[in-house]
Design a protein around this motif. Structure first.
Motif, PDB file in Angstrom:
ATOM      1  N   LYS A 134      -0.991  18.395   7.671  1.00  0.00           N
ATOM      2  CA  LYS A 134       0.332  18.707   7.839  1.00  0.00           C
ATOM      3  C   LYS A 134       0.486  19.275   9.197  1.00  0.00           C
ATOM      4  N   ASP A 135      -0.479  19.677  10.098  1.00  0.00           N
ATOM      5  CA  ASP A 135      -0.069  20.292  11.206  1.00  0.00           C
ATOM      6  C   ASP A 135      -0.780  19.393  12.327  1.00  0.00           C
ATOM      7  N   ASN A 136      -2.050  18.362  12.157  1.00  0.00           N
ATOM      8  CA  ASN A 136      -2.580  17.786  13.086  1.00  0.00           C
ATOM      9  C   ASN A 136      -2.893  16.305  12.792  1.00  0.00           C
ATOM     10  N   PHE A 137      -3.181  15.367  13.752  1.00  0.00           N
ATOM     11  CA  PHE A 137      -3.807  14.279  14.020  1.00  0.00           C
ATOM     12  C   PHE A 137      -5.074  14.171  14.637  1.00  0.00           C
ATOM     13  N   GLU A 138      -6.054  13.814  13.927  1.00  0.00           N
ATOM     14  CA  GLU A 138      -7.472  14.004  14.672  1.00  0.00           C
ATOM     15  C   GLU A 138      -8.231  12.668  14.582  1.00  0.00           C
ATOM     16  N   MET A 160      -0.256   4.515   9.213  1.00  0.00           N
ATOM     17  CA  MET A 160      -0.234   4.800   7.740  1.00  0.00           C
ATOM     18  C   MET A 160      -1.419   5.057   7.409  1.00  0.00           C
ATOM     19  N   LEU A 161      -1.914   6.090   6.632  1.00  0.00           N
ATOM     20  CA  LEU A 161      -3.174   6.399   6.507  1.00  0.00           C
ATOM     21  C   LEU A 161      -3.258   7.160   4.971  1.00  0.00           C
ATOM     22  N   GLY A 162      -4.346   6.861   4.349  1.00  0.00           N
ATOM     23  CA  GLY A 162      -4.959   7.555   3.072  1.00  0.00           C
ATOM     24  C   GLY A 162      -6.172   7.840   3.064  1.00  0.00           C
ATOM     25  N   ASN A 163      -6.701   8.187   1.977  1.00  0.00           N
ATOM     26  CA  ASN A 163      -8.215   8.635   1.806  1.00  0.00           C
ATOM     27  C   ASN A 163      -9.101   7.519   1.586  1.00  0.00           C
ATOM     28  N   ASP A 164      -9.723   7.116   2.482  1.00  0.00           N
ATOM     29  CA  ASP A 164     -10.667   5.626   2.174  1.00  0.00           C
ATOM     30  C   ASP A 164      -9.944   4.773   1.727  1.00  0.00           C
ATOM     31  N   ASN A 165      -8.644   4.558   2.278  1.00  0.00           N
ATOM     32  CA  ASN A 165      -7.760   3.520   2.192  1.00  0.00           C
ATOM     33  C   ASN A 165      -7.641   2.759   3.633  1.00  0.00           C
ATOM     34  N   PRO A 166      -7.096   1.355   3.336  1.00  0.00           N
ATOM     35  CA  PRO A 166      -6.841   0.624   4.369  1.00  0.00           C
ATOM     36  C   PRO A 166      -5.772   1.479   5.400  1.00  0.00           C
ATOM     37  N   ILE A 167      -5.906   1.377   6.681  1.00  0.00           N
ATOM     38  CA  ILE A 167      -5.047   1.831   7.515  1.00  0.00           C
ATOM     39  C   ILE A 167      -3.751   0.652   7.957  1.00  0.00           C
ATOM     40  N   ARG A 168      -2.609   1.391   8.085  1.00  0.00           N
ATOM     41  CA  ARG A 168      -1.573   0.416   8.551  1.00  0.00           C
ATOM     42  C   ARG A 168      -1.335   0.771   9.819  1.00  0.00           C
ATOM     43  N   THR A 179       3.098  14.147   5.996  1.00  0.00           N
ATOM     44  CA  THR A 179       2.063  14.019   4.857  1.00  0.00           C
ATOM     45  C   THR A 179       2.102  14.881   4.021  1.00  0.00           C
ATOM     46  N   THR A 180       1.758  14.653   2.719  1.00  0.00           N
ATOM     47  CA  THR A 180       2.056  15.531   1.536  1.00  0.00           C
ATOM     48  C   THR A 180       0.534  16.079   1.098  1.00  0.00           C
ATOM     49  N   THR A 181      -0.685  15.529   1.936  1.00  0.00           N
ATOM     50  CA  THR A 181      -1.787  15.926   1.453  1.00  0.00           C
ATOM     51  C   THR A 181      -2.800  15.505   2.978  1.00  0.00           C
ATOM     52  N   LYS A 182      -3.897  16.071   2.929  1.00  0.00           N
ATOM     53  CA  LYS A 182      -4.955  15.824   3.895  1.00  0.00           C
ATOM     54  C   LYS A 182      -5.683  14.435   3.693  1.00  0.00           C
ATOM     55  N   CYS A 183      -5.586  13.604   4.826  1.00  0.00           N
ATOM     56  CA  CYS A 183      -6.140  11.907   4.563  1.00  0.00           C
ATOM     57  C   CYS A 183      -7.099  11.965   5.667  1.00  0.00           C
ATOM     58  N   LYS A 184      -8.284  11.305   5.330  1.00  0.00           N
ATOM     59  CA  LYS A 184      -9.352  10.807   6.137  1.00  0.00           C
ATOM     60  C   LYS A 184      -9.783   9.508   5.682  1.00  0.00           C
ATOM     61  N   LEU A 220       0.664  -1.142  -0.031  1.00  0.00           N
ATOM     62  CA  LEU A 220       0.055  -0.003   0.123  1.00  0.00           C
ATOM     63  C   LEU A 220       1.016   1.237  -0.016  1.00  0.00           C
ATOM     64  N   ASN A 221       0.651   2.247  -0.893  1.00  0.00           N
ATOM     65  CA  ASN A 221       1.399   3.431  -1.094  1.00  0.00           C
ATOM     66  C   ASN A 221       0.214   4.425   0.051  1.00  0.00           C
ATOM     67  N   LEU A 222       0.490   4.613   1.188  1.00  0.00           N
ATOM     68  CA  LEU A 222      -0.248   5.516   1.908  1.00  0.00           C
ATOM     69  C   LEU A 222       0.571   6.828   2.239  1.00  0.00           C
ATOM     70  N   PRO A 223       0.012   7.883   1.906  1.00  0.00           N
ATOM     71  CA  PRO A 223       0.470   9.210   1.833  1.00  0.00           C
ATOM     72  C   PRO A 223       1.100  10.064   3.467  1.00  0.00           C
ATOM     73  N   ALA A 224       0.031   9.432   4.325  1.00  0.00           N
ATOM     74  CA  ALA A 224       0.298   9.900   5.697  1.00  0.00           C
ATOM     75  C   ALA A 224       0.921   9.003   6.853  1.00  0.00           C
ATOM     76  N   LYS A 225       1.822   9.688   7.483  1.00  0.00           N
ATOM     77  CA  LYS A 225       2.469   8.812   8.728  1.00  0.00           C
ATOM     78  C   LYS A 225       2.524   9.601   9.864  1.00  0.00           C
ATOM     79  N   VAL A 226       1.925   8.989  10.896  1.00  0.00           N
ATOM     80  CA  VAL A 226       1.914   9.503  12.219  1.00  0.00           C
ATOM     81  C   VAL A 226       2.375   8.568  13.312  1.00  0.00           C
TER      82      VAL A 226
END
Length: 245
Positions: free
Chosen positions: A157-161, A214-222, A185-190, A124-130
């Protein structure tokens, strides 16, 4: 051959990781450690577990597969106390696992692994990492369990919610970048996820220990974290719930 000694807390940690997803598990044994990969019956979640030989007090093993009833193993481990050293030995003649807890010896029949699948881990290529502390995440998830059966995770880019909404109540946990161990993250993901599954995945991680998401938009979470004093590693994948319009 499989003959090991392990602290009860390490073995209980392995059980806590695997048993929420599957009742029967195929452990792959090598001279370097044990591993497991399994998908839950609903095909919603996957676990990948690696535990190095160094996580054990003593470790002697050849390459083999052990099919284990996780509920049975969990009930046996309830007989052990924190700090106990457990001996596990494979008896080839009877196809049983011999478990020694103090002066108690329990012989457990093993499951045939022939029909058990070997799932592949999707790339999976997930764009956000927290990366955040387990205690922070656990608090938000526990609060959410009281109001809904699903929660939304958002990263910018500023928060995890974390947000959960029920019929009358809501829960909101917002952690700015400076309270996180890492945010990239390079983009907002939810994405939206089942609370039951997500809660079980993060339960084995305690206190200040880090959890990687690791998160994307309507993608599986890792979800990733270490166990067994950092000598074991866990990766979970969880499919999203897609919101209906």
């Amino acid at each position: 051959m499989f003959n090991v000694k392990v602290k009860s807390d390490v073995l209980k940690g392995i059980i806590d990781v695997v048993s929420p997803l599957v009742n029967e598990a195929k452990f792959n044994i090598t001279s370097k450690g044990i591993s497991l990969r399994a998908v839950d019956p609903a095909h919603v979640a996957m676990v990948d577990l690696q535990v190095k030989d160094k996580a054990f007090e003593e470790y002697k093993a050849n390459e083999m597969e052990l099919g284990i009833d996780m509920d049975k193993l969990a009930s046996i481990m309830r007989l052990s106390g924190s700090g106990d050293i457990i001996t596990l030995e494979y008896d080839e003649d009877t196809n049983r696992l011999i478990i020694k807890i103090g002066n108690l010896i329990r012989k457990m029949g093993l499951i045939d692994t022939a029909g058990m699948p070997d799932p592949k881990m999707p790339n999976l290529n997930l764009p956000a990492k927290v990366v955040l502390k387990a205690s922070e995440l656990n608090q938000g998830v526990r609060a959410s369990e009281a109001v809904s059966d699903h929660l939304a995770l958002t990263v910018d880019k500023d928060n995890f919610e974390l947000y959960a909404e029920g019929d009358t109540d809501t829960v909101n946990l917002k952690l700015p970048k400076d309270l996180l161990l890492e945010l990239n993250t390079t983009t907002k993901c939810k994405s939206l996820f089942s609370i039951d599954y997500f809660s079980n995945m993060i339960k084995p991680v305690k206190g200040e220990d880090p959890i990687t998401i690791m998160l994307g938009n309507d993608n599986p979470i890792r979800v990733e974290f270490n166990i067994a004093d950092n000598k074991g590693h866990v990766t979970y994948l969880l499919a999203p719930r897609i919101e209906s319009e």
